[in-house]
Design a protein around this motif. Structure first.
Motif, PDB file in Angstrom:
ATOM      1  N   ARG A  46       0.801  -1.245  -0.104  1.00  0.00           N
ATOM      2  CA  ARG A  46      -0.107  -0.055  -0.031  1.00  0.00           C
ATOM      3  C   ARG A  46       0.840   1.093   0.082  1.00  0.00           C
ATOM      4  NH1 ARG A  46      -3.922   2.589   4.761  1.00  0.00           N
ATOM      5  NH2 ARG A  46      -4.832   3.983   3.350  1.00  0.00           N
ATOM      6  N   HIS A  47       0.524   2.406  -0.560  1.00  0.00           N
ATOM      7  CA  HIS A  47       1.113   3.465  -0.532  1.00  0.00           C
ATOM      8  C   HIS A  47       1.326   4.078   0.647  1.00  0.00           C
ATOM      9  CE1 HIS A  47      -2.645   5.619   0.568  1.00  0.00           C
ATOM     10  NE2 HIS A  47      -3.167   4.955  -0.376  1.00  0.00           N
ATOM     11  N   GLY A  48       2.314   4.957   1.046  1.00  0.00           N
ATOM     12  CA  GLY A  48       2.323   5.767   2.385  1.00  0.00           C
ATOM     13  C   GLY A  48       1.406   6.728   2.698  1.00  0.00           C
ATOM     14  N   ASP A  49       1.640   7.209   3.941  1.00  0.00           N
ATOM     15  CA  ASP A  49       0.744   8.113   4.442  1.00  0.00           C
ATOM     16  C   ASP A  49       0.570   9.384   3.415  1.00  0.00           C
ATOM     17  OD1 ASP A  49      -0.122   9.808   7.217  1.00  0.00           O
ATOM     18  OD2 ASP A  49       0.976  11.068   5.926  1.00  0.00           O
ATOM     19  N   ARG A  50      -1.120   9.642   3.450  1.00  0.00           N
ATOM     20  CA  ARG A  50      -1.342  10.559   2.572  1.00  0.00           C
ATOM     21  C   ARG A  50      -2.290  11.447   3.243  1.00  0.00           C
ATOM     22  NH1 ARG A  50      -6.589   8.966   2.586  1.00  0.00           N
ATOM     23  NH2 ARG A  50      -7.143   7.190   2.035  1.00  0.00           N
ATOM     24  N   SER A  51      -2.517  12.718   2.151  1.00  0.00           N
ATOM     25  CA  SER A  51      -3.622  13.634   2.926  1.00  0.00           C
ATOM     26  C   SER A  51      -4.986  13.065   2.650  1.00  0.00           C
ATOM     27  CB  SER A  51      -3.632  14.916   2.021  1.00  0.00           C
ATOM     28  OG  SER A  51      -3.653  14.573   0.653  1.00  0.00           O
ATOM     29  N   PRO A  97      -5.330  -2.619   5.969  1.00  0.00           N
ATOM     30  CA  PRO A  97      -3.642  -2.419   6.188  1.00  0.00           C
ATOM     31  C   PRO A  97      -3.610  -1.141   6.413  1.00  0.00           C
ATOM     32  CG  PRO A  97      -4.604  -3.510   3.924  1.00  0.00           C
ATOM     33  CD  PRO A  97      -5.816  -3.014   4.628  1.00  0.00           C
ATOM     34  N   ASN A  98      -2.482  -0.916   7.104  1.00  0.00           N
ATOM     35  CA  ASN A  98      -1.866   0.450   7.518  1.00  0.00           C
ATOM     36  C   ASN A  98      -1.063   0.918   6.185  1.00  0.00           C
ATOM     37  OD1 ASN A  98      -2.611   0.296  10.203  1.00  0.00           O
ATOM     38  ND2 ASN A  98      -0.697  -0.869  10.830  1.00  0.00           N
ATOM     39  N   TYR A  99      -0.665   2.266   6.261  1.00  0.00           N
ATOM     40  CA  TYR A  99      -0.055   2.758   5.444  1.00  0.00           C
ATOM     41  C   TYR A  99       1.283   1.898   5.064  1.00  0.00           C
ATOM     42  CZ  TYR A  99      -2.768   6.802   5.600  1.00  0.00           C
ATOM     43  OH  TYR A  99      -3.999   7.900   5.539  1.00  0.00           O
ATOM     44  N   ALA A 100       1.905   1.866   3.890  1.00  0.00           N
ATOM     45  CA  ALA A 100       2.932   0.874   3.541  1.00  0.00           C
ATOM     46  C   ALA A 100       3.068  -0.245   4.000  1.00  0.00           C
ATOM     47  CB  ALA A 100       4.314   1.772   4.152  1.00  0.00           C
ATOM     48  N   ALA A 101       1.939  -0.848   4.273  1.00  0.00           N
ATOM     49  CA  ALA A 101       1.578  -2.326   4.446  1.00  0.00           C
ATOM     50  C   ALA A 101       2.117  -3.114   3.041  1.00  0.00           C
ATOM     51  CB  ALA A 101       0.043  -2.801   4.711  1.00  0.00           C
ATOM     52  N   CYS A 102       2.841  -4.232   3.473  1.00  0.00           N
ATOM     53  CA  CYS A 102       3.231  -4.970   2.289  1.00  0.00           C
ATOM     54  C   CYS A 102       3.104  -6.446   2.425  1.00  0.00           C
ATOM     55  CB  CYS A 102       4.879  -4.727   2.522  1.00  0.00           C
ATOM     56  SG  CYS A 102       5.897  -5.588   0.911  1.00  0.00           S
ATOM     57  N   HIS A 103       2.649  -7.333   1.416  1.00  0.00           N
ATOM     58  CA  HIS A 103       2.166  -8.512   1.500  1.00  0.00           C
ATOM     59  C   HIS A 103       3.202  -9.079   0.534  1.00  0.00           C
ATOM     60  CE1 HIS A 103      -0.978 -12.156   1.776  1.00  0.00           C
ATOM     61  NE2 HIS A 103       0.095 -12.541   0.894  1.00  0.00           N
ATOM     62  N   TYR A 114       4.469 -13.502   3.782  1.00  0.00           N
ATOM     63  CA  TYR A 114       4.546 -13.004   4.617  1.00  0.00           C
ATOM     64  C   TYR A 114       4.092 -11.539   4.668  1.00  0.00           C
ATOM     65  CZ  TYR A 114       8.816 -15.800   5.458  1.00  0.00           C
ATOM     66  OH  TYR A 114       9.622 -17.097   5.718  1.00  0.00           O
ATOM     67  N   TYR A 115       3.786 -11.028   6.139  1.00  0.00           N
ATOM     68  CA  TYR A 115       3.088  -9.769   5.850  1.00  0.00           C
ATOM     69  C   TYR A 115       3.644  -8.753   6.717  1.00  0.00           C
ATOM     70  CZ  TYR A 115      -1.091  -6.458   6.049  1.00  0.00           C
ATOM     71  OH  TYR A 115      -1.824  -5.556   5.750  1.00  0.00           O
ATOM     72  N   LYS A 116       3.940  -7.373   6.422  1.00  0.00           N
ATOM     73  CA  LYS A 116       4.576  -6.428   7.167  1.00  0.00           C
ATOM     74  C   LYS A 116       3.312  -5.371   6.966  1.00  0.00           C
ATOM     75  CE  LYS A 116       8.413  -3.661   7.335  1.00  0.00           C
ATOM     76  NZ  LYS A 116       9.096  -3.843   8.884  1.00  0.00           N
ATOM     77  N   ASN A 117       2.634  -5.021   8.302  1.00  0.00           N
ATOM     78  CA  ASN A 117       1.639  -4.217   8.049  1.00  0.00           C
ATOM     79  C   ASN A 117       2.082  -2.768   8.513  1.00  0.00           C
ATOM     80  OD1 ASN A 117      -0.994  -3.078   8.007  1.00  0.00           O
ATOM     81  ND2 ASN A 117      -1.716  -4.068   9.955  1.00  0.00           N
ATOM     82  N   GLY A 118       2.903  -1.990   7.824  1.00  0.00           N
ATOM     83  CA  GLY A 118       3.510  -0.872   8.038  1.00  0.00           C
ATOM     84  C   GLY A 118       5.013  -0.907   7.976  1.00  0.00           C
ATOM     85  N   SER A 119       5.633   0.141   7.633  1.00  0.00           N
ATOM     86  CA  SER A 119       7.039   0.070   7.450  1.00  0.00           C
ATOM     87  C   SER A 119       7.813  -0.070   8.912  1.00  0.00           C
ATOM     88  CB  SER A 119       7.823   1.472   7.143  1.00  0.00           C
ATOM     89  OG  SER A 119       7.293   2.663   7.979  1.00  0.00           O
ATOM     90  N   SER A 120       6.993   0.197   9.949  1.00  0.00           N
ATOM     91  CA  SER A 120       7.603   0.281  11.427  1.00  0.00           C
ATOM     92  C   SER A 120       7.198  -1.241  11.849  1.00  0.00           C
ATOM     93  CB  SER A 120       7.267   1.227  12.388  1.00  0.00           C
ATOM     94  OG  SER A 120       5.917   1.367  12.202  1.00  0.00           O
TER      95      SER A 120
END
Length: 447
Positions: free
Chosen positions: A43-48, A309-315, A332-338
């Motif tokens: 998913r894309h990162g934080d947005r307006s 998914p959170n921002y920058a989530a990655c499947h 694997y799943y990373k639900n956000g960069s942090s």
């Protein structure tokens, strides 16, 4: 739900892939387990916010680049995700960018294109001859896309699918959906008064966009209206999750997945097949830069969806070749960069799922011909229309006959005649009229 291996239908395209898996798995035995290919969707990162509600005190001009745009926070999130991918695959990918190794595709939307570029900046900082400016630790890397009107892979829900539109109408007529709608009428009325959205337009799915706007403002420390309390935000979040469930599940989830997330899953399996059968011997990594609904649709098709998914989530899909030459898929799943990265397991399979079993387990959500399956089920619509027209015509004909009878009766009385009738006739006529005026029962929704 993903069906059992023995129950899932295996279309011709899946049989061909299974054949390739078995043949090349036997012929290409290796020493030790090896990573062969990675396909990831993020998913894309934080947005307006995408938009504002009528009484929102904050305007589009209050955001540096306007609505729906990637923020600097979002750029940082994807830069960090790119650095994580560099560390994760340091022994798999070349440390320097090699165009044959990676293919990146994004939806043709600013925030996903910019997220992909930010991600690649973290993944492939320039080295040696790739440095074209001494003060710039960045290099241009291609990001492919197609116009939004032609997007048939990454932007969900997929458009121009009449059958999916039918399924959504049927979903909103289901008892569970109606119960949630009814149980939240008071909340929706208050939300209507607070946001300025007319109550007649305040549907459950409107809550998603209101919540999104408020969430973005909250994250960026905008002052929220007094009516926005933590309890109301949580209530809206839960309704958002219900709408997500209704869009891709709740009612006929497998058919919905064939028309939505199964399309992307099919492409990912085709990418894997090209590696297995040797037709793609160069690409080690394929990246799709997309949206929350992209990951939602994909995970719904896999029957592993939990939360939005959170921002920058990655499947991540990783293809391995085992010591005996067979192939397995690990997700694997990373639900956000942090966030931490954790394993995902396909239902009825293991963490390292044999590829042939993975194909069989997902066969019932993979469309054979999306365009054909998207055709509206007109037969059922026509039957309902015919029944409705027939019922209406009968009722209209009965009224005409009744009017003629009354007119004739008045005419006879004016001529001095009296109609002779059986004692029960008026009661029978009144009973028939009452039956035709009774409201018809609503059609039930079968899951």
């Amino acid at each position: 739900m993903v069906g059992a291996v023995s129950q899932a239908p295996v279309p011709a395209s899946r049989r061909a892939l299974l054949g390739a898996v078995l043949m090349f798995g036997i012929l290409r035995a290796t020493e030790g387990r090896k990573l062969k290919f990675v396909n990831l969707v993020y998913r894309h990162g934080d947005r307006s916010p995408i938009s504002r509600y009528p009484t929102d005190p904050h305007m589009e001009k209050d955001w540096p680049q306007g609505f729906g745009q990637l923020t600097q926070v979002g750029m940082q999130q994807h830069y960090e995700l790119g650095q994580y991918l560099q560390r994760r695959y340091k022994d798999f990918l070349n440390i320097s960018y090699v165009r044959q190794e990676i293919y990146v595709r994004s939806t043709d939307i600013d925030r996903t294109l910019m997220s992909a570029e930010s991600d690649l900046a973290g993944l492939y900082p320039p080295h040696g001859q790739q440095i074209f400016h001494p003060d710039l630790k960045w290099q241009p890397i291609p990001v492919h896309t197609v116009p939004v009107r032609d997007e048939k892979l990454l932007l969900y829900p997929l458009k121009n699918c009449p059958r999916y539109a039918e399924l959504m109408v049927e979903t909103e007529n289901c008892s569970e959906y109606k119960e949630v709608q009814q149980a939240n009428q008071d909340f929706l009325k208050r939300l209507s008064a607070n946001t300025g959205i007319p109550y007649k337009n305040m549907l459950l799915r409107n809550v998603w966009s209101i919540y999104d706007t408020l969430y973005c403002e909250q994250v960026h420390n905008f002052t929220l209206p007094l009516w926005v309390t933590p309890a109301k935000m949580e209530h809206m979040r839960q309704l958002k999750e219900f709408v997500i469930k209704s869009d891709y599940g709740l009612y006929k989830p497998k058919e919905k997945s064939r028309l939505q997330g199964g399309v992307l899953l099919k492409q990912i399996l085709q990418n894997i097949a090209q590696v297995v059968n040797g037709t793609n011997s160069t690409h080690k990594l394929i990246m799709y830069s997309a949206h929350d609904t992209t990951i939602i649709a994909l995970q719904m098709a896999l029957d592993i969806y939990r939360l939005a998914p959170n921002y920058a989530a990655c499947h991540i899909f990783e293809l391995y070749q085992e010591e005996n030459g067979s192939f397995t898929v690990t997700m694997y799943y990373k639900n956000g960069s942090s966030s931490e990265t954790h394993l995902l397991t396909l239902p009825s399979c293991t963490e390292s799922c044999p590829l042939e079993k993975f194909i069989l387990l997902t066969a019932d959500v993979i469309p054979e011909n999306w365009h054909e399956e998207c055709q509206a089920h007109r037969s059922s619509i026509q039957i309902e229309l015919i029944l409705g027209l027939t019922s209406g015509s009968c009722f209209l004909l009965m009224l005409i006959i009744l009017c003629v009878k009354l007119q004739c009766r008045n005419m006879y009385q004016s001529l001095g005649y009296q109609k002779l009738a059986s004692q029960n006739e008026p009661d029978e006529e009144d009973h028939e009229t009452r039956d035709n005026l009774k409201p018809k029962g609503s059609r039930g929704c079968l899951l």
